[in-house]
Design a protein around this motif. Sequence first.
Motif, PDB file in Angstrom:
ATOM      1  N   ASP A   1       0.830  -1.203   0.000  1.00  0.00           N
ATOM      2  CA  ASP A   1       0.000   0.000   0.000  1.00  0.00           C
ATOM      3  C   ASP A   1       0.865   1.255   0.000  1.00  0.00           C
ATOM      4  OD1 ASP A   1      -2.254  -1.558   0.013  1.00  0.00           O
ATOM      5  OD2 ASP A   1      -2.586  -1.408   2.180  1.00  0.00           O
ATOM      6  N   LEU A   2       1.983   1.211   0.704  1.00  0.00           N
ATOM      7  CA  LEU A   2       2.901   2.350   0.690  1.00  0.00           C
ATOM      8  C   LEU A   2       3.530   2.512  -0.692  1.00  0.00           C
ATOM      9  CD1 LEU A   2       5.389   3.495   3.375  1.00  0.00           C
ATOM     10  CD2 LEU A   2       6.224   3.159   1.057  1.00  0.00           C
ATOM     11  N   PHE A   3       3.933   1.387  -1.290  1.00  0.00           N
ATOM     12  CA  PHE A   3       4.539   1.466  -2.629  1.00  0.00           C
ATOM     13  C   PHE A   3       3.541   2.004  -3.661  1.00  0.00           C
ATOM     14  CE2 PHE A   3       7.080  -2.453  -1.139  1.00  0.00           C
ATOM     15  CZ  PHE A   3       8.021  -1.643  -0.510  1.00  0.00           C
ATOM     16  N   ALA A   4       2.263   1.758  -3.434  1.00  0.00           N
ATOM     17  CA  ALA A   4       1.230   2.204  -4.377  1.00  0.00           C
ATOM     18  C   ALA A   4       0.844   3.668  -4.166  1.00  0.00           C
ATOM     19  CB  ALA A   4      -0.012   1.319  -4.246  1.00  0.00           C
TER      20      ALA A   4
ATOM     21  N   HIS B   1      15.084  -7.497   2.107  1.00  0.00           N
ATOM     22  CA  HIS B   1      15.524  -6.330   1.347  1.00  0.00           C
ATOM     23  C   HIS B   1      15.246  -6.483  -0.147  1.00  0.00           C
ATOM     24  CE1 HIS B   1      18.594  -4.823   4.578  1.00  0.00           C
ATOM     25  NE2 HIS B   1      17.344  -4.816   4.985  1.00  0.00           N
ATOM     26  N   PHE B   2      15.595  -7.639  -0.694  1.00  0.00           N
ATOM     27  CA  PHE B   2      15.414  -7.844  -2.131  1.00  0.00           C
ATOM     28  C   PHE B   2      13.939  -7.732  -2.506  1.00  0.00           C
ATOM     29  CE2 PHE B   2      14.509 -10.491  -5.806  1.00  0.00           C
ATOM     30  CZ  PHE B   2      15.421 -10.018  -6.734  1.00  0.00           C
TER      31      PHE B   2
ATOM     32  N   ALA C   1       9.828  -4.626  -5.177  1.00  0.00           N
ATOM     33  CA  ALA C   1       8.448  -4.135  -5.264  1.00  0.00           C
ATOM     34  C   ALA C   1       8.422  -2.611  -5.382  1.00  0.00           C
ATOM     35  CB  ALA C   1       7.663  -4.589  -4.041  1.00  0.00           C
ATOM     36  N   ALA C   2       9.299  -1.943  -4.642  1.00  0.00           N
ATOM     37  CA  ALA C   2       9.338  -0.481  -4.701  1.00  0.00           C
ATOM     38  C   ALA C   2       9.776   0.003  -6.082  1.00  0.00           C
ATOM     39  CB  ALA C   2      10.283   0.052  -3.621  1.00  0.00           C
TER      40      ALA C   2
END
Length: 319
Positions: free
Chosen positions: A59-62, A78-79, A84-85
């Motif tokens: 949701d943050l990435f979106a 991390h990967f 995703a980011a």
Amino acid sequence: MKQLNWGIVSTGRIAEQFVSDMPLVNNGKVLAVAARKKSDAQAFADMHDIERAYGRYDDLFADKDIDVVYIATPHTLHFQHAHAAIMAGKHVLCEKPFTVSSEQCRQLTTLAKTRGVYIMEAMWTYFLPAIVKAKEWVEQGRIGNIKHVKADFGYPIPYDPNLREYDKKLAGGCLLEMGIYPIAIAAYFLNRDIDYWHVNGHIAPNGVEDDVIMLAELGDAKATLATSFQCKLNNFAYIIGDKGYIAIHDFWRANSCSLFVLDEEVEKFEDGRESFGFNYEAQTVGEDILSGKLESEVVTHARSLWLQTQMERVKGFIL
């Protein structure tokens, strides 16, 4: 000055320190935070006066208002989170160790370039004023030719396989957790490849390393490095040349450095900061992004790959 909107991925100790330093960054502000539980994210947001809180990282990435994300989740995530980011079009500052393998590092940096976004490993030590000053002394020839780098980083963490630091499933062990710093500081000052490693390590009952001593040969220079969960080490870095040496106390979070000629301290630098020190890397990342760069000139993609490769070499001797 234009300000970038930051999203914080995780609400752990390092994320809290990073966010505490962000008011000192004039080109960015924290707009949102995400955690696995919405209640944790909301509590963190309330504590730090952050406008938005998410119970899912995706949701943050979106969030279209987020320009850059800071990833401070456990090593093995991390990967996944950086990938995703990047796919969401966000710039990325990812905590060290950047990934848990050189192949993951290659994939992330290649993907970021392909997608046209900035990504950097958060090797905050490189941006601290005391480290920058020490490098300036070296480049001015104040200590002559570097012959030795000595650095160690260790704190006692009693063995518990359920702790994140020891958890094998989370890439536990002192090398990735702490040992990356001595290796990184040697790379920062010597800036050359390692010809050979001499390594001695101790393995905890669950199979992760909890004490490692490393001697690296780099042409006519040597690096003596160590890391440990078994005990507190000296936690100094010494950059030793044929004309003098530099001593840096608690080098990974350094706020001072001293220049010596033989036994005499001829110069000392203190930064006088009141922050933890994460603001220096965040400020620089913001400047890079706003100027259109896709890669840091300080923590290059090649440097992150080098660090991953060297840690894999070291692990090959002890595991």
